[in-house]
Scaffold this active site. Structure first.
Site, PDB file in Angstrom:
ATOM      1  N   LEU A 141      18.493 -15.570   6.345  1.00 56.79           N
ATOM      2  CA  LEU A 141      17.466 -15.724   7.381  1.00 56.79           C
ATOM      3  C   LEU A 141      16.098 -15.954   6.741  1.00 56.79           C
ATOM      4  N   GLU A 143      12.990 -16.908   4.355  1.00 54.64           N
ATOM      5  CA  GLU A 143      12.633 -18.078   3.536  1.00 54.64           C
ATOM      6  C   GLU A 143      11.411 -17.731   2.696  1.00 54.64           C
ATOM      7  N   GLY A 147       9.232 -14.544   6.187  1.00 53.59           N
ATOM      8  CA  GLY A 147       9.971 -13.292   6.013  1.00 53.59           C
ATOM      9  C   GLY A 147       9.900 -12.456   7.279  1.00 53.59           C
ATOM     10  N   SER A 148       8.754 -11.801   7.478  1.00 53.01           N
ATOM     11  CA  SER A 148       8.585 -10.997   8.697  1.00 53.01           C
ATOM     12  C   SER A 148       8.605 -11.865   9.948  1.00 53.01           C
ATOM     13  N   TRP A 172      15.692 -14.367  -1.229  1.00 56.19           N
ATOM     14  CA  TRP A 172      15.978 -12.919  -1.243  1.00 56.19           C
ATOM     15  C   TRP A 172      17.291 -12.596  -0.544  1.00 56.19           C
ATOM     16  N   ASN A 250      19.895  -5.685  14.149  1.00 56.17           N
ATOM     17  CA  ASN A 250      20.020  -4.348  14.755  1.00 56.17           C
ATOM     18  C   ASN A 250      21.152  -3.562  14.111  1.00 56.17           C
ATOM     19  N   ARG A 278      15.492  24.507 -14.971  1.00 52.21           N
ATOM     20  CA  ARG A 278      14.344  24.242 -15.837  1.00 52.21           C
ATOM     21  C   ARG A 278      13.419  25.471 -15.901  1.00 52.21           C
ATOM     22  N   GLN A 289       6.054  29.128  -6.014  1.00 59.00           N
ATOM     23  CA  GLN A 289       5.768  28.805  -4.608  1.00 59.00           C
ATOM     24  C   GLN A 289       5.472  27.320  -4.399  1.00 59.00           C
ATOM     25  N   GLU A 373      15.028  -5.842   6.135  1.00 58.02           N
ATOM     26  CA  GLU A 373      15.461  -5.467   7.498  1.00 58.02           C
ATOM     27  C   GLU A 373      14.264  -5.075   8.377  1.00 58.02           C
TER      28      GLU A 373
HETATM   29  P1  TGC Z   1      10.289 -12.441  19.845  1.00 62.03           P
HETATM   30  O1  TGC Z   1       9.578 -13.546  20.570  1.00 62.03           O
HETATM   31  O2  TGC Z   1       9.905 -11.031  20.094  1.00 62.03           O
HETATM   32  O3  TGC Z   1      11.868 -12.574  20.105  1.00 62.03           O
HETATM   33  C1  TGC Z   1      12.561 -13.809  19.990  1.00 62.03           C
HETATM   34  C2  TGC Z   1      13.884 -13.609  20.708  1.00 62.03           C
HETATM   35  O4  TGC Z   1      14.650 -12.612  20.028  1.00 62.03           O
HETATM   36  C3  TGC Z   1      14.862 -11.483  20.905  1.00 62.03           C
HETATM   37  N1  TGC Z   1      14.746 -10.274  20.052  1.00 62.03           N
HETATM   38  C4  TGC Z   1      15.799  -9.518  19.749  1.00 62.03           C
HETATM   39  N2  TGC Z   1      17.088  -9.623  20.085  1.00 62.03           N
HETATM   40  C5  TGC Z   1      17.934  -8.698  19.598  1.00 62.03           C
HETATM   41  N3  TGC Z   1      17.523  -7.706  18.790  1.00 62.03           N
HETATM   42  C6  TGC Z   1      16.242  -7.570  18.411  1.00 62.03           C
HETATM   43  N4  TGC Z   1      15.872  -6.602  17.593  1.00 62.03           N
HETATM   44  C7  TGC Z   1      15.309  -8.513  18.894  1.00 62.03           C
HETATM   45  N5  TGC Z   1      13.974  -8.704  18.714  1.00 62.03           N
HETATM   46  C8  TGC Z   1      13.644  -9.771  19.450  1.00 62.03           C
HETATM   47  C9  TGC Z   1      13.803 -11.589  21.953  1.00 62.03           C
HETATM   48  O5  TGC Z   1      14.203 -10.941  23.156  1.00 62.03           O
HETATM   49  C10 TGC Z   1      13.716 -13.084  22.132  1.00 62.03           C
HETATM   50  O6  TGC Z   1      14.835 -13.516  22.870  1.00 62.03           O
HETATM   51  P2  TGC Z   1      14.739 -14.788  23.863  1.00 62.03           P
HETATM   52  O7  TGC Z   1      16.110 -14.892  24.448  1.00 62.03           O
HETATM   53  O8  TGC Z   1      13.666 -14.421  24.850  1.00 62.03           O
HETATM   54  O9  TGC Z   1      14.354 -15.946  23.011  1.00 62.03           O
HETATM   55  O10 TGC Z   1      10.237 -12.756  18.309  1.00 62.03           O
HETATM   56  P3  TGC Z   1       9.007 -12.849  17.332  1.00 62.03           P
HETATM   57  O11 TGC Z   1       9.070 -14.193  16.691  1.00 62.03           O
HETATM   58  O12 TGC Z   1       7.731 -12.443  18.020  1.00 62.03           O
HETATM   59  O13 TGC Z   1       9.384 -11.773  16.220  1.00 62.03           O
HETATM   60  C11 TGC Z   1       9.551 -10.427  16.521  1.00 62.03           C
HETATM   61  C12 TGC Z   1       9.803  -9.643  15.220  1.00 62.03           C
HETATM   62  C13 TGC Z   1       8.590  -9.702  14.313  1.00 62.03           C
HETATM   63  C14 TGC Z   1      10.074  -8.188  15.620  1.00 62.03           C
HETATM   64  C15 TGC Z   1      11.020 -10.195  14.483  1.00 62.03           C
HETATM   65  O14 TGC Z   1      10.842 -11.464  14.097  1.00 62.03           O
HETATM   66  C16 TGC Z   1      11.453  -9.363  13.308  1.00 62.03           C
HETATM   67  O15 TGC Z   1      12.234  -8.439  13.478  1.00 62.03           O
HETATM   68  N6  TGC Z   1      10.966  -9.666  12.051  1.00 62.03           N
HETATM   69  C17 TGC Z   1      11.494  -9.029  10.845  1.00 62.03           C
HETATM   70  C18 TGC Z   1      12.465  -9.937  10.167  1.00 62.03           C
HETATM   71  C19 TGC Z   1      13.542  -9.196   9.443  1.00 62.03           C
HETATM   72  O16 TGC Z   1      13.824  -8.035   9.676  1.00 62.03           O
HETATM   73  N7  TGC Z   1      14.249  -9.887   8.576  1.00 62.03           N
HETATM   74  C20 TGC Z   1      15.383  -9.302   7.886  1.00 62.03           C
HETATM   75  C21 TGC Z   1      16.201 -10.338   7.197  1.00 62.03           C
HETATM   76  S1  TGC Z   1      17.824  -9.807   6.730  1.00 62.03           S
HETATM   77  C22 TGC Z   1      17.596  -8.661   5.559  1.00 62.03           C
HETATM   78  O17 TGC Z   1      16.535  -8.247   5.255  1.00 62.03           O
HETATM   79  C23 TGC Z   1      18.824  -8.125   4.897  1.00 62.03           C
HETATM   80  S2  TGC Z   1      18.463  -6.951   3.693  1.00 62.03           S
HETATM   81  C24 TGC Z   1      19.923  -6.480   3.038  1.00 62.03           C
HETATM   82  C25 TGC Z   1      20.459  -5.210   3.628  1.00 62.03           C
HETATM   83  O18 TGC Z   1      20.478  -5.028   4.847  1.00 62.03           O
HETATM   84  O19 TGC Z   1      20.896  -4.353   2.879  1.00 62.03           O
HETATM   85  P1  FAD Z   2       5.956 -10.847   4.384  1.00 63.41           P
HETATM   86  O1  FAD Z   2       6.508 -11.148   5.716  1.00 63.41           O
HETATM   87  O2  FAD Z   2       5.167 -11.919   3.697  1.00 63.41           O
HETATM   88  O3  FAD Z   2       5.056  -9.533   4.473  1.00 63.41           O
HETATM   89  C1  FAD Z   2       4.097  -9.181   3.483  1.00 63.41           C
HETATM   90  C2  FAD Z   2       3.304  -7.991   4.025  1.00 63.41           C
HETATM   91  O4  FAD Z   2       2.642  -8.384   5.225  1.00 63.41           O
HETATM   92  C3  FAD Z   2       4.192  -6.814   4.414  1.00 63.41           C
HETATM   93  O5  FAD Z   2       3.544  -5.603   4.136  1.00 63.41           O
HETATM   94  C4  FAD Z   2       4.324  -6.977   5.915  1.00 63.41           C
HETATM   95  O6  FAD Z   2       4.642  -5.772   6.587  1.00 63.41           O
HETATM   96  C5  FAD Z   2       2.942  -7.472   6.262  1.00 63.41           C
HETATM   97  N1  FAD Z   2       2.925  -8.164   7.559  1.00 63.41           N
HETATM   98  C6  FAD Z   2       3.690  -9.198   7.960  1.00 63.41           C
HETATM   99  N2  FAD Z   2       3.408  -9.535   9.215  1.00 63.41           N
HETATM  100  C7  FAD Z   2       2.424  -8.694   9.635  1.00 63.41           C
HETATM  101  C8  FAD Z   2       1.691  -8.537  10.843  1.00 63.41           C
HETATM  102  N3  FAD Z   2       1.932  -9.293  11.918  1.00 63.41           N
HETATM  103  N4  FAD Z   2       0.743  -7.569  10.896  1.00 63.41           N
HETATM  104  C9  FAD Z   2       0.517  -6.764   9.821  1.00 63.41           C
HETATM  105  N5  FAD Z   2       1.168  -6.868   8.655  1.00 63.41           N
HETATM  106  C10 FAD Z   2       2.113  -7.821   8.558  1.00 63.41           C
HETATM  107  N6  FAD Z   2      16.571 -11.504   3.833  1.00 63.41           N
HETATM  108  C11 FAD Z   2      17.673 -12.101   4.369  1.00 63.41           C
HETATM  109  O7  FAD Z   2      17.558 -12.957   5.237  1.00 63.41           O
HETATM  110  N7  FAD Z   2      18.923 -11.785   3.930  1.00 63.41           N
HETATM  111  C12 FAD Z   2      19.133 -10.871   2.954  1.00 63.41           C
HETATM  112  O8  FAD Z   2      20.285 -10.595   2.586  1.00 63.41           O
HETATM  113  C13 FAD Z   2      17.995 -10.219   2.360  1.00 63.41           C
HETATM  114  N8  FAD Z   2      18.154  -9.351   1.328  1.00 63.41           N
HETATM  115  C14 FAD Z   2      17.050  -8.830   0.693  1.00 63.41           C
HETATM  116  C15 FAD Z   2      17.215  -8.073  -0.459  1.00 63.41           C
HETATM  117  C16 FAD Z   2      16.093  -7.578  -1.130  1.00 63.41           C
HETATM  118  C17 FAD Z   2      16.275  -6.798  -2.389  1.00 63.41           C
HETATM  119  C18 FAD Z   2      14.801  -7.831  -0.616  1.00 63.41           C
HETATM  120  C19 FAD Z   2      13.596  -7.265  -1.312  1.00 63.41           C
HETATM  121  C20 FAD Z   2      14.642  -8.588   0.504  1.00 63.41           C
HETATM  122  C21 FAD Z   2      15.754  -9.126   1.180  1.00 63.41           C
HETATM  123  N9  FAD Z   2      15.611  -9.974   2.275  1.00 63.41           N
HETATM  124  C22 FAD Z   2      16.711 -10.586   2.850  1.00 63.41           C
HETATM  125  C23 FAD Z   2      14.280 -10.393   2.701  1.00 63.41           C
HETATM  126  C24 FAD Z   2      13.553  -9.367   3.574  1.00 63.41           C
HETATM  127  O9  FAD Z   2      14.102  -9.297   4.844  1.00 63.41           O
HETATM  128  C25 FAD Z   2      12.081  -9.788   3.613  1.00 63.41           C
HETATM  129  O10 FAD Z   2      11.542  -9.531   2.323  1.00 63.41           O
HETATM  130  C26 FAD Z   2      11.291  -9.045   4.678  1.00 63.41           C
HETATM  131  O11 FAD Z   2      11.685  -9.431   5.961  1.00 63.41           O
HETATM  132  C27 FAD Z   2       9.769  -9.234   4.519  1.00 63.41           C
HETATM  133  O12 FAD Z   2       9.445 -10.560   4.348  1.00 63.41           O
HETATM  134  P2  FAD Z   2       8.479 -11.040   3.120  1.00 63.41           P
HETATM  135  O13 FAD Z   2       9.017 -10.439   1.883  1.00 63.41           O
HETATM  136  O14 FAD Z   2       8.358 -12.504   3.218  1.00 63.41           O
HETATM  137  O15 FAD Z   2       7.113 -10.337   3.413  1.00 63.41           O
END
Ligand code: TGC
Ligand code: FAD
Length: 394
Positions: A141, A143, A147-148, A172, A250, A278, A289, A373
């Site tokens: 997901l 790029e 990211g966020s 990532w 989720n 230790r 304490q 996440e």
């Molecule tokens: P927004 O306009 O709020 O929503 C777009 C559409 O998505 C729906 N939606 C959700 N649906 C299910 N579950 C959720 N948690 C949802 N959050 C939003 C929403 O209802 C809407 O649907 P529709 O049908 O109306 O189009 O979206 P936004 O662009 O304003 O973004 C909201 C935000 C910032 C919360 C979201 O983009 C976000 O969660 N950003 C964080 C990205 C993130 O977590 N990336 C993780 C990548 S994967 C990873 O990190 C794997 S790590 C490895 C491991 O797990 O060990």
């Molecule tokens: P950014 O989005 O650039 O954020 C940088 C800083 O800005 C953060 O502190 C953030 O909280 C802050 N910020 C961003 N937006 C706002 C805002 N609106 N207001 C205030 N502050 C803000 N992704 C996948 O898709 N699949 C994977 O399997 C996966 N695995 C991962 C494994 C590792 C070890 C790591 C480190 C990351 C992985 N990720 C994966 C990516 C991960 O989900 C992203 O790193 C994460 O979502 C944050 O994106 P970014 O690193 O681009 O940070």
């Protein structure tokens, strides 16, 4: 006169939380803990130090243990409760966040995406082998510049006859360079859609990301898509729009709510044992304490985190868990886990900085867990939106 020490209580026994678990949940936890202690824990410091894991062998071990996609029904998955899945995540992360990551990405992201949004043919092709650990999956997901805010993704898929052509870069990506199948999210004329990209598809490559200081016992890669041609049946038919990938998050975020507490528990157990052994200024470190204040605060946070995780797990099993509630759990439990890991490191003094003890390894890993996440800031904003009705992301 100093009273003689009484038998110590385990931090999680303080609140008698085991009484909140069912017999089957306790059994699953015990099985995963025993296997993790036997087959993973002895090797993990070495894997972390080298920055390499035997991913295929590990996937088969974890598949044999039944934890890959364990909360899903059918297709070789165990269909356990969400709480049981959470407890398994906790035991794996008590060894290392990287191992829980492998399981989260396989089961909650890649398998879940196929299970939830895939065609019957896609499910039959991929899920049983992924559950067994014969195939590894990843979830693309994020790029380099999105990211966020995944809605800003640039990776795109264009139709060419009945085929699709994908271009873009994902960053990532856990399991990326060892995956047999990548679930790739791309922008299309119909909104964001998910694609199954088998390893070896021409134009697709997954260079590993090196020089990490966190999650070293986990594979992280870039995914490069350069005119990747896919047949029509590579698209996940059930997912349209950003809600497709966000719904998968989720699942994985829920596992982290429990998982992070595993890392914290391991740190606290280590710190208590260390403090008792230790001697400083002629007495055990545990007898001061200041030390007991640190230990008490950490045990209180660990217990509160566990109560929260169990509550969210029960809501999930009842089909009532909301994304905002998951944000509360992920924000709190990861934030407290990293605070516990850092505090435990202080109790170990210089020994705390080595791989002889797990605490700094956990603390370093939790830096990634805090970010992936959904960063802690993103989860705060999700909660803020729920509280005020106003989004502050943009
Ligand atoms: P927004 O306009 O709020 O929503 C777009 C559409 O998505 C729906 N939606 C959700 N649906 C299910 N579950 C959720 N948690 C949802 N959050 C939003 C929403 O209802 C809407 O649907 P529709 O049908 O109306 O189009 O979206 P936004 O662009 O304003 O973004 C909201 C935000 C910032 C919360 C979201 O983009 C976000 O969660 N950003 C964080 C990205 C993130 O977590 N990336 C993780 C990548 S994967 C990873 O990190 C794997 S790590 C490895 C491991 O797990 O060990
Ligand atoms: P950014 O989005 O650039 O954020 C940088 C800083 O800005 C953060 O502190 C953030 O909280 C802050 N910020 C961003 N937006 C706002 C805002 N609106 N207001 C205030 N502050 C803000 N992704 C996948 O898709 N699949 C994977 O399997 C996966 N695995 C991962 C494994 C590792 C070890 C790591 C480190 C990351 C992985 N990720 C994966 C990516 C991960 O989900 C992203 O790193 C994460 O979502 C944050 O994106 P970014 O690193 O681009 O940070």
């Amino acid at each position: 006169m100093k009273s003689s020490p009484s038998t110590p209580t385990h931090p999680l026994a303080l609140l008698a939380l085991d009484g909140l678990l069912g017999d089957e949940e306790r059994e699953i936890r015990a099985t995963v803990r025993a296997a993790a202690d036997r087959e993973l824990r002895p090797h993990v410091a070495g894997w972390f130090e080298k920055g390499e894991i035997p991913a295929r062998e590990l996937a088969r071990t974890l598949g044999g243990l039944g934890v890959l996609g364990m909360h899903l029904e059918g297709y070789g998955c165990a269909g356990t409760s969400a709480v049981a899945y959470g407890l398994a995540c906790m035991e794996l992360e008590a060894v290392d966040s990287g191992l829980r990551s492998l399981v989260s990405v396989q089961g909650s992201l890649a398998m879940y995406a196929i299970w939830k949004h895939g065609s019957e043919e896609q499910k039959q092709r991929w899920l049983p082998k992924m559950a067994a650990g014969e195939y590894i999956g990843c979830f693309g997901l994020t790029e380099p510049d999105a990211g966020s805010d995944p809605g800003a993704m640039r990776t795109n898929a264009k139709r060419d006859g009945s085929d699709w052509i994908l271009n873009g870069t994902k960053m990532w990506i856990t399991n990326g360079s060892v995956a047999d199948v990548a679930v790739v999210w791309a922008r299309t004329e119909e909104g964001v859609r998910g694609f199954l990209v088998p390893a070896g598809t021409p134009g697709f490559s997954a260079p590993e990301i090196k020089m990490k200081l966190s999650l070293r016992a986990s594979v992280t890669a870039e995914l490069v898509l350069d005119d990747v041609r896919l047949p029509a049946d590579a698209v996940l038919p059930g997912a349209r729009g950003l809600s497709g990938p966000l719904g998968c998050l989720n699942e994985a975020r829920f596992g982290i709510v429990f998982g992070a507490l595993g890392a914290a528990r391991d740190c606290l157990e280590t710190a208590i044992s260390y403090a008792k052994d230790r001697t400083v200024f002629d007495r055990s470190l545990a007898s001061y304490q200041l030390t007991q204040q640190k230990l008490a605060d950490m045990a209180v946070e660990l217990g509160k985190g566990m109560l929260l995780a169990l509550h969210l797990g029960r809501l999930k099993d009842a089909g009532e868990l909301t994304p905002e509630q998951i944000s509360v759990g992920k924000l709190n439990n990861v934030r407290e886990a990293i605070a516990i890991a850092r505090e435990c490191r202080t109790l170990l003094g210089a020994n705390g900085i080595t791989l002889e003890y797990p605490v700094l390894r956990h603390a370093n890993n939790l830096e990634s867990v805090l970010t992936y996440e959904g960063t802690s800031e993103v989860h705060s904003l999700v909660i803020g939106k729920a509280l005020t009705g106003e989004q502050a992301f943009r």
